[in-house]
Design an enzyme around this catalytic site. Structure first.
Site, PDB file in Angstrom:
ATOM      1  N   LYS A 142      12.727   3.773 -34.044  1.00 16.07           N
ATOM      2  CA  LYS A 142      13.908   3.794 -34.250  1.00 16.07           C
ATOM      3  C   LYS A 142      14.817   2.900 -34.737  1.00 16.07           C
ATOM      4  O   LYS A 142      14.045   1.787 -35.507  1.00 16.07           O
ATOM      5  CB  LYS A 142      14.677   4.838 -33.553  1.00 16.07           C
ATOM      6  N   GLU A 184      12.559  18.775 -29.444  1.00 14.08           N
ATOM      7  CA  GLU A 184      13.430  17.251 -29.269  1.00 14.08           C
ATOM      8  C   GLU A 184      14.251  18.200 -28.723  1.00 14.08           C
ATOM      9  O   GLU A 184      15.198  17.709 -29.134  1.00 14.08           O
ATOM     10  CB  GLU A 184      12.881  16.666 -29.927  1.00 14.08           C
ATOM     11  N   GLU A 234      19.364  12.798 -33.715  1.00 10.72           N
ATOM     12  CA  GLU A 234      20.245  11.406 -34.678  1.00 10.72           C
ATOM     13  C   GLU A 234      20.466  11.782 -35.959  1.00 10.72           C
ATOM     14  O   GLU A 234      21.926  10.897 -36.090  1.00 10.72           O
ATOM     15  CB  GLU A 234      19.544   9.904 -34.211  1.00 10.72           C
ATOM     16  N   HIS A 259      15.321  14.560 -37.235  1.00  8.60           N
ATOM     17  CA  HIS A 259      15.237  13.923 -36.283  1.00  8.60           C
ATOM     18  C   HIS A 259      16.917  14.360 -35.377  1.00  8.60           C
ATOM     19  O   HIS A 259      18.252  14.104 -36.128  1.00  8.60           O
ATOM     20  CB  HIS A 259      15.192  12.333 -35.050  1.00  8.60           C
ATOM     21  N   ASN A 288       8.511   6.802 -32.559  1.00  9.76           N
ATOM     22  CA  ASN A 288       9.523   6.489 -33.053  1.00  9.76           C
ATOM     23  C   ASN A 288      10.303   5.256 -32.381  1.00  9.76           C
ATOM     24  O   ASN A 288      10.962   5.411 -31.719  1.00  9.76           O
ATOM     25  CB  ASN A 288      10.585   7.677 -32.840  1.00  9.76           C
ATOM     26  N   SER A 336      11.915  11.139 -23.068  1.00 12.18           N
ATOM     27  CA  SER A 336      11.767  11.066 -22.383  1.00 12.18           C
ATOM     28  C   SER A 336      10.613  10.704 -21.822  1.00 12.18           C
ATOM     29  O   SER A 336      10.468  10.649 -20.049  1.00 12.18           O
ATOM     30  CB  SER A 336      13.249  11.544 -20.922  1.00 12.18           C
ATOM     31  N   GLY A 360      16.017   9.580 -24.411  1.00 14.09           N
ATOM     32  CA  GLY A 360      16.347   8.909 -24.296  1.00 14.09           C
ATOM     33  C   GLY A 360      16.904   8.659 -23.426  1.00 14.09           C
ATOM     34  O   GLY A 360      18.184   7.670 -22.519  1.00 14.09           O
ATOM     35  N   GLY A 387      10.348   7.686 -27.940  1.00 12.18           N
ATOM     36  CA  GLY A 387      10.923   6.969 -28.450  1.00 12.18           C
ATOM     37  C   GLY A 387      10.849   5.591 -27.693  1.00 12.18           C
ATOM     38  O   GLY A 387       9.572   4.359 -28.147  1.00 12.18           O
TER      39      GLY A 387
HETATM   40  C1  PEP Z   1      13.005  10.401 -30.200  1.00 13.04           C
HETATM   41  O1  PEP Z   1      13.727   9.873 -30.320  1.00 13.04           O
HETATM   42  O2  PEP Z   1      11.894  11.036 -30.938  1.00 13.04           O
HETATM   43  C2  PEP Z   1      12.550  10.259 -28.510  1.00 13.04           C
HETATM   44  C3  PEP Z   1      11.763  12.016 -28.051  1.00 13.04           C
HETATM   45  O3  PEP Z   1      12.580   8.936 -27.275  1.00 13.04           O
HETATM   46  P1  PEP Z   1      12.551   9.016 -26.260  1.00 13.04           P
HETATM   47  O4  PEP Z   1      11.211   8.912 -26.550  1.00 13.04           O
HETATM   48  O5  PEP Z   1      13.230   7.112 -26.073  1.00 13.04           O
HETATM   49  O6  PEP Z   1      13.586  10.129 -25.165  1.00 13.04           O
END
Ligand code: PEP
Length: 249
Positions: free
Chosen positions: A11, A163, A95, A93, A9, A209, A169, A230
């Site tokens: 973003k 998630e 966000e 998601h 992703n 992460s 993040g 991400g």
């Molecule tokens: C995401 O945004 O779906 C995500 C898992 O981000 P990150 O890997 O940066 O934590």
């Protein structure tokens, strides 16, 4: 057994220059036994799909509207994503749930739109830190799972991504036991609702992460069939080793 999927992703990151990195990702993941999906910003979907034509990397959107067309300024429909070359779309998601107030009802409608359009829906669920600390994780993800999935889904058109919001993040990752507890719970819920054939075959991705350094141990957890990544999906040097770890899991 569910198939393995590594999804990235991007973003709100990337302009046309990022297509060079996409090519590097395709090169780094060329021999992957797992499916590879990159979801760039909507502005790059067409160019990314064209660039990846004939490659091992599928291209997806990061969100879609629930309806096909109409007066929804700034939105993109599943049909438009498909027309631009996408074969998948992330829905729900955290966000989007936070920034745009999306509810399980909205997410379910978007999942249906993806399904009706022939896009693979990557449906995201996950608890906040407050919810985890209150001991409500399974209740929260169970409610989100039930509310975000239409009755008509199959393992061919739907993937679920767990998630934890507090792990996205942040560099914070749940323990392997915590990931396993949630994934085993989600698997049982999917089997109870959709039956063993479909419920066991819906891929369950972990997201939050994921990095080259922790990917192999996460992929060894029961009922983890891949990852939604991400930050570490932006560079082939990071995403390549994550995909390799999933291929070998
Ligand atoms: C995401 O945004 O779906 C995500 C898992 O981000 P990150 O890997 O940066 O934590």
């Amino acid at each position: 057994m569910a198939r393995k999927i590594a999804a990235g992703n991007w973003k709100m990151n990337g302009t046309g220059a990022a297509l060079a990195e996409l090519k590097a990702i395709a090169e780094a993941t060329r021999d992957s036994a797992a499916e590879v999906l990159i979801c760039p910003p909507a502005t790059l979907v067409h160019a990314a799909a064209t660039t990846m034509s004939g490659a091992n990397v599928a291209i997806g959107g990061q969100d879609c509207h629930a309806v096909t067309s109409g007066a929804h300024t700034g939105d993109v429909s599943a049909e438009m994503l498909k027309d631009a070359g996408a074969s998948a779309v992330i829905v729900g998601h955290s966000e989007r749930r936070t920034d745009h107030g999306e509810t399980d009802i909205t997410v379910r409608a978007k999942t249906e739109a993806a399904q009706n359009t022939g896009l693979l829906a990557v449906v995201c669920i996950g608890e906040t830190l407050d919810e985890r600390e209150a001991g409500d994780t399974l209740k929260v993800v169970g409610t989100q799972l039930a509310g975000s999935l239409p009755n008509s889904i199959t393992d061919e058109n739907t993937v679920v991504a767990y998630e934890p919001v507090w792990a996205i993040g942040t560099g914070k990752v749940p323990t392997l036991e915590q990931i396993g507890e949630v994934h085993d719970f989600l698997r049982a819920e999917l089997v109870a609702r959709f039956g063993a054939d479909i419920g066991n075959a819906i891929p369950l991705l972990y997201g939050g992460s994921v990095k080259p350094s922790n990917a192999a141990e996460i992929f060894a957890v029961s009922n983890v069939d891949g990852a939604l990544v991400g930050g570490a999906s932006l560079k082939a040097a990071d995403f390549g080793p994550i995909v390799a770890a999933l291929s070998q899991a």
